[in-house]
Design a protein around this motif. Structure first.
Motif, PDB file in Angstrom:
ATOM      1  N   ASN A  53      11.515  -4.465   3.355  1.00  0.00           N
ATOM      2  CA  ASN A  53      12.853  -5.043   3.248  1.00  0.00           C
ATOM      3  C   ASN A  53      13.170  -5.664   1.889  1.00  0.00           C
ATOM      4  O   ASN A  53      14.327  -5.652   1.462  1.00  0.00           O
ATOM      5  N   HIS A  54      12.145  -6.214   1.220  1.00  0.00           N
ATOM      6  CA  HIS A  54      12.374  -6.912  -0.051  1.00  0.00           C
ATOM      7  C   HIS A  54      11.220  -6.644  -1.026  1.00  0.00           C
ATOM      8  O   HIS A  54      10.486  -7.557  -1.393  1.00  0.00           O
ATOM      9  N   PRO A  55      11.024  -5.388  -1.465  1.00  0.00           N
ATOM     10  CA  PRO A  55       9.877  -5.069  -2.328  1.00  0.00           C
ATOM     11  C   PRO A  55       9.886  -5.827  -3.657  1.00  0.00           C
ATOM     12  O   PRO A  55       8.824  -6.223  -4.146  1.00  0.00           O
ATOM     13  N   VAL A  56      11.058  -6.040  -4.239  1.00  0.00           N
ATOM     14  CA  VAL A  56      11.128  -6.770  -5.510  1.00  0.00           C
ATOM     15  C   VAL A  56      10.695  -8.214  -5.314  1.00  0.00           C
ATOM     16  O   VAL A  56       9.971  -8.788  -6.143  1.00  0.00           O
ATOM     17  N   GLY A  62       3.111  -8.702   4.337  1.00  0.00           N
ATOM     18  CA  GLY A  62       3.274  -7.782   3.213  1.00  0.00           C
ATOM     19  C   GLY A  62       4.009  -6.519   3.621  1.00  0.00           C
ATOM     20  O   GLY A  62       4.889  -6.033   2.895  1.00  0.00           O
ATOM     21  N   MET A  63       3.672  -5.990   4.793  1.00  0.00           N
ATOM     22  CA  MET A  63       4.333  -4.791   5.289  1.00  0.00           C
ATOM     23  C   MET A  63       5.819  -5.038   5.520  1.00  0.00           C
ATOM     24  O   MET A  63       6.666  -4.205   5.186  1.00  0.00           O
ATOM     25  N   GLU A 109       7.321   2.780   0.053  1.00  0.00           N
ATOM     26  CA  GLU A 109       6.831   3.417   1.284  1.00  0.00           C
ATOM     27  C   GLU A 109       5.325   3.627   1.227  1.00  0.00           C
ATOM     28  O   GLU A 109       4.614   3.369   2.206  1.00  0.00           O
ATOM     29  N   ILE A 110       4.827   4.075   0.076  1.00  0.00           N
ATOM     30  CA  ILE A 110       3.374   4.238  -0.090  1.00  0.00           C
ATOM     31  C   ILE A 110       2.679   2.878  -0.063  1.00  0.00           C
ATOM     32  O   ILE A 110       1.602   2.721   0.538  1.00  0.00           O
ATOM     33  N   TRP A 111       3.294   1.898  -0.697  1.00  0.00           N
ATOM     34  CA  TRP A 111       2.787   0.525  -0.695  1.00  0.00           C
ATOM     35  C   TRP A 111       2.636   0.034   0.745  1.00  0.00           C
ATOM     36  O   TRP A 111       1.614  -0.534   1.137  1.00  0.00           O
ATOM     37  N   TYR A 112       3.660   0.273   1.555  1.00  0.00           N
ATOM     38  CA  TYR A 112       3.657  -0.138   2.964  1.00  0.00           C
ATOM     39  C   TYR A 112       2.475   0.486   3.713  1.00  0.00           C
ATOM     40  O   TYR A 112       1.736  -0.196   4.433  1.00  0.00           O
ATOM     41  N   HIS A 113       2.297   1.779   3.556  1.00  0.00           N
ATOM     42  CA  HIS A 113       1.234   2.471   4.289  1.00  0.00           C
ATOM     43  C   HIS A 113      -0.162   2.102   3.782  1.00  0.00           C
ATOM     44  O   HIS A 113      -1.130   2.170   4.553  1.00  0.00           O
ATOM     45  N   PHE A 114      -0.273   1.720   2.530  1.00  0.00           N
ATOM     46  CA  PHE A 114      -1.549   1.227   2.007  1.00  0.00           C
ATOM     47  C   PHE A 114      -1.915  -0.063   2.756  1.00  0.00           C
ATOM     48  O   PHE A 114      -3.048  -0.237   3.230  1.00  0.00           O
ATOM     49  N   TYR A 115      -0.950  -0.967   2.896  1.00  0.00           N
ATOM     50  CA  TYR A 115      -1.172  -2.189   3.683  1.00  0.00           C
ATOM     51  C   TYR A 115      -1.575  -1.845   5.119  1.00  0.00           C
ATOM     52  O   TYR A 115      -2.533  -2.397   5.662  1.00  0.00           O
TER      53      TYR A 115
END
Length: 255
Positions: A139-142, A133-134, A172-178
């Motif tokens: 690289n490909h959030p969509v 997920g990270m 970026e926030i999504w990444y750090h939540f993971y």
């Protein structure tokens, strides 16, 4: 939709129904739409369902939001709504925030309900899913949003609605939540937490069911395993989940 100004930004949330307040916390990237199937519970309860900062309609001026900052957001919303105590419900990694909130603001939580959640990532498959997920959200959030929305829905209309909401998330926030969920260790906090605890898992989520062992020293607690269910319980197995919540919330509050 209700909202409240918070630290120079705005927090949006659903506030529907009357009765015992149930606060629902979503996983990384998903936002409040993942709990749309729980809206029927508003006939019996008051539902508070926020978009956490950087998710859905709640923007963020930051690129990083810590777990305790998310807990502060929830506390701020509760104070704004003049809610003194609530039943806190966390789904998947949203359960990490629920557990952190319960440790920081235990007097505001009357019961804790965790759906497919964990206090620490110990299973290799769960670890790999966080890492994947990270990587994807960087690289490909969509593409990641499409994968998750497809896994959580049956109809094209529901998939489109969830996808549109997920595409609003700050990657970026999504990444750090993971990342924070991957590194979180709340086992000791949960062992010392004396709140009534309800754990809900899907029968087919073997790797998440293994994570259930992390709660073996938590008391008082009750466990439900939903037959035939996988991990996507709030959307794909909402009838079973809603029935459990209807039957158990008041019982939890008696303990």
């Amino acid at each position: 939709m209700p909202s409240v100004s918070y630290q120079g930004s705005t927090l949006f949330f659903e506030d529907i129904g009357k009765g015992t307040p149930l606060v629902f916390l979503h996983p990384p990237g998903m936002g409040r739409v993942v709990f749309d199937k729980q809206h029927t519970l508003a006939k019996q309860f008051r539902l508070i369902i926020p978009d956490l900062s950087g998710h859905g309609d709640s923007p963020s001026l930051k690129s990083f939001v810590s777990l305790d900052s998310y807990a502060e957001e929830i506390n701020f919303i509760l104070d704004h709504l003049q809610i003194s105590t609530c039943v806190l419900i966390g789904y998947s990694a949203g359960g990490v925030i629920a557990q952190e909130f319960a440790s920081l603001y235990k007097n505001k939580v009357s019961a804790l309900i965790l759906i497919g959640a964990y206090p620490k990532v110990i299973h290799n498959k769960l670890k790999l899913m966080h890492l994947a997920g990270m990587k994807l959200v960087r690289n490909h959030p969509v593409r990641l949003a499409k994968i998750i929305s497809k896994a959580h829905t049956k109809s094209k209309m529901e998939r489109k609605e969830l996808l549109l909401h997920m595409n609003k998330a700050n990657p970026e926030i999504w990444y750090h939540f993971y990342k924070q969920s991957l590194l979180y260790d709340g086992i000791e906090k949960m062992n010392h937490c004396k709140l009534p605890l309800l754990l809900i898992y899907g029968e087919k989520s073997d790797w998440l069911n293994d994570q259930m062992e992390c709660y073996k020293d938590c008391h008082p607690k009750k466990i439900y395993i939903i037959p035939g269910a996988s991990h996507q319980i709030p959307t794909l197995h909402h009838d079973a989940l809603n029935a459990i919540l209807l039957g158990e919330v008041e019982e939890l509050l008696k303990k």
